[in-house]
Design a protein around this motif. Structure first.
Motif, PDB file in Angstrom:
ATOM      1  N   GLU A 125     -42.479   4.347 -45.902  1.00  0.00           N
ATOM      2  CA  GLU A 125     -44.408   5.025 -45.542  1.00  0.00           C
ATOM      3  C   GLU A 125     -45.336   5.487 -46.221  1.00  0.00           C
ATOM      4  O   GLU A 125     -46.471   5.038 -46.669  1.00  0.00           O
ATOM      5  CB  GLU A 125     -44.221   5.826 -44.127  1.00  0.00           C
ATOM      6  N   SER A 126     -45.010   5.621 -47.419  1.00  0.00           N
ATOM      7  CA  SER A 126     -45.780   6.522 -48.734  1.00  0.00           C
ATOM      8  C   SER A 126     -46.061   5.437 -49.327  1.00  0.00           C
ATOM      9  O   SER A 126     -47.370   5.785 -50.590  1.00  0.00           O
ATOM     10  CB  SER A 126     -44.577   7.942 -49.856  1.00  0.00           C
ATOM     11  N   LEU A 127     -44.885   4.373 -49.505  1.00  0.00           N
ATOM     12  CA  LEU A 127     -45.854   3.684 -50.626  1.00  0.00           C
ATOM     13  C   LEU A 127     -46.583   2.183 -49.594  1.00  0.00           C
ATOM     14  O   LEU A 127     -46.391   1.331 -50.600  1.00  0.00           O
ATOM     15  CB  LEU A 127     -44.547   2.749 -51.068  1.00  0.00           C
ATOM     16  N   GLY A 128     -46.713   2.525 -48.442  1.00  0.00           N
ATOM     17  CA  GLY A 128     -47.476   1.351 -47.450  1.00  0.00           C
ATOM     18  C   GLY A 128     -46.656   0.625 -47.074  1.00  0.00           C
ATOM     19  O   GLY A 128     -47.534  -0.754 -46.624  1.00  0.00           O
ATOM     20  N   PHE A 129     -45.618   0.665 -47.019  1.00  0.00           N
ATOM     21  CA  PHE A 129     -44.243  -0.101 -46.594  1.00  0.00           C
ATOM     22  C   PHE A 129     -44.105  -0.429 -45.010  1.00  0.00           C
ATOM     23  O   PHE A 129     -44.140   0.549 -44.786  1.00  0.00           O
ATOM     24  CB  PHE A 129     -43.270  -0.400 -47.281  1.00  0.00           C
ATOM     25  N   GLU A 130     -43.751  -1.279 -44.177  1.00  0.00           N
ATOM     26  CA  GLU A 130     -43.306  -0.931 -43.171  1.00  0.00           C
ATOM     27  C   GLU A 130     -41.478  -0.144 -43.336  1.00  0.00           C
ATOM     28  O   GLU A 130     -40.339  -0.781 -43.850  1.00  0.00           O
ATOM     29  CB  GLU A 130     -43.129  -1.815 -42.014  1.00  0.00           C
ATOM     30  N   PRO A 131     -40.869   1.185 -42.281  1.00  0.00           N
ATOM     31  CA  PRO A 131     -39.608   1.434 -42.790  1.00  0.00           C
ATOM     32  C   PRO A 131     -38.559   0.436 -42.161  1.00  0.00           C
ATOM     33  O   PRO A 131     -38.842  -0.636 -41.229  1.00  0.00           O
ATOM     34  CB  PRO A 131     -40.067   2.551 -41.517  1.00  0.00           C
ATOM     35  N   ILE A 132     -37.646   0.513 -42.707  1.00  0.00           N
ATOM     36  CA  ILE A 132     -36.645  -0.052 -42.829  1.00  0.00           C
ATOM     37  C   ILE A 132     -35.250   0.402 -41.924  1.00  0.00           C
ATOM     38  O   ILE A 132     -34.942   0.924 -41.975  1.00  0.00           O
ATOM     39  CB  ILE A 132     -35.461  -1.561 -43.849  1.00  0.00           C
ATOM     40  N   ASP A 133     -34.872  -0.928 -40.561  1.00  0.00           N
ATOM     41  CA  ASP A 133     -33.757   0.101 -39.711  1.00  0.00           C
ATOM     42  C   ASP A 133     -32.474   0.325 -40.646  1.00  0.00           C
ATOM     43  O   ASP A 133     -32.125  -1.572 -39.871  1.00  0.00           O
ATOM     44  CB  ASP A 133     -33.771  -0.391 -38.551  1.00  0.00           C
TER      45      ASP A 133
END
Length: 286
Positions: free
Chosen positions: A136-144
């Motif tokens: 999230e800090s890098l602007g990406f969606e979190p991965i499960d």
């Protein structure tokens, strides 16, 4: 005379070890030849090779074998490569060297169950895990991770726990390396890479062989991380032989098929150990 006395003194321990191994192995062989399902306690008839056939034709058999070998090779590569690199880095004196060494070795003393819980809840949780926060800090969606990449997640967990063992062995070995050779090489104009390639790596040949052999014994029986984090799923994506045997014995109550699976795991372990011992023997005779 002395040899006879030595053998006589060793006999009780040897006999005890043989009994310790033979009795469980004999019971496993016996259960693998009968129909022994806890749901049908009265039907214990002899079935011969049928339990082995059921285990081999189980839908999870091929994925379990492949996952076991992928997990084994991946963790070995990660722990050996990173272990050698990190050991070479922390072998040189620097401020706080002792603290860094303790921090690098500490994960090895964490129980596998606790290790799995740490990675599952603190690192890989898609809502409040550290990996999710970084994404999230890098602007990406979190991965499960545990759902999308279950086997890779298990590999990371196990590698994190066994990497300190490799570092401990390699650091100990580097402390016995001849410093005069290094100094002579530096005086001759050798770079750090040349010293690492032609002095450090050959010096670590035997420790690497020992690490590979010991880790292989334990990595073939990885269970706690899979049980706590993924439960062998999704599907059979993270199921290994140890978890498949557990699934047969305690979830499907089929002790006969599970015993057949246990014997297959023993045969597989012996095959792997045979080739490993040959490889280790070559290194030790160099």
């Amino acid at each position: 005379m002395k040899r006879s006395i030595t053998r006589l003194l060793m006999a009780p321990s040897v006999i005890m070890l043989l009994v310790w191994m033979i009795i469980p192995l004999s019971m496993t062989i016996y259960f693998s030849t009968i129909r022994y399902n806890l749901l049908y306690p009265g039907q214990n008839n002899f079935v011969g090779w049928m339990n082995f056939e059921f285990f081999i034709t189980d839908p999870g058999f091929i994925p379990a074998v492949s996952n076991t070998l992928i997990l084994l090779l991946s963790v070995l590569i990660i722990t050996v490569v990173l272990g050698v690199m990190l050991s070479a880095l922390i072998d040189k004196p620097f401020f706080g060297q002792g603290i860094v060494r303790v921090l690098l070795i500490s994960p090895f003393f964490i129980m596998p169950t606790v290790n799995a819980l740490i990675w599952k809840n603190m690192m890989m949780n898609p809502v409040y895990g550290i990996f999710a926060w970084i994404s999230e800090s890098l602007g990406f969606e979190p991965i499960d991770w545990l759902s999308s990449y279950p086997l890779a997640s298990i590999i990371m967990m196990v590698s994190w726990q066994w990497l300190p063992f490799a570092i401990l062995v390699f650091v100990t070995a580097l402390q016995s390396q001849d410093t005069e050779q290094k100094e002579a090489a530096q005086m001759d104009g050798a770079t750090g890479w040349h010293i690492f390639r032609y002095l450090t790596i050959p010096h670590l040949a035997r420790p690497i062989a020992v690490v590979v052999m010991i880790e292989t014994i334990f990595l073939l029986a990885v269970f706690a991380e899979i049980f706590v984090s993924t439960g062998g799923g999704p599907g059979y994506d993270s199921t290994n032989l140890a978890y498949l045997i557990y699934n047969q014995a305690l979830l499907q109550y089929d002790v006969g098929v599970a015993s057949a699976g246990g014997l297959f795991a023993v045969i597989l372990a012996n095959i792997v150990a045979f080739f490993l011992i040959r490889a280790v023997g070559k290194n030790l005779t160099v």
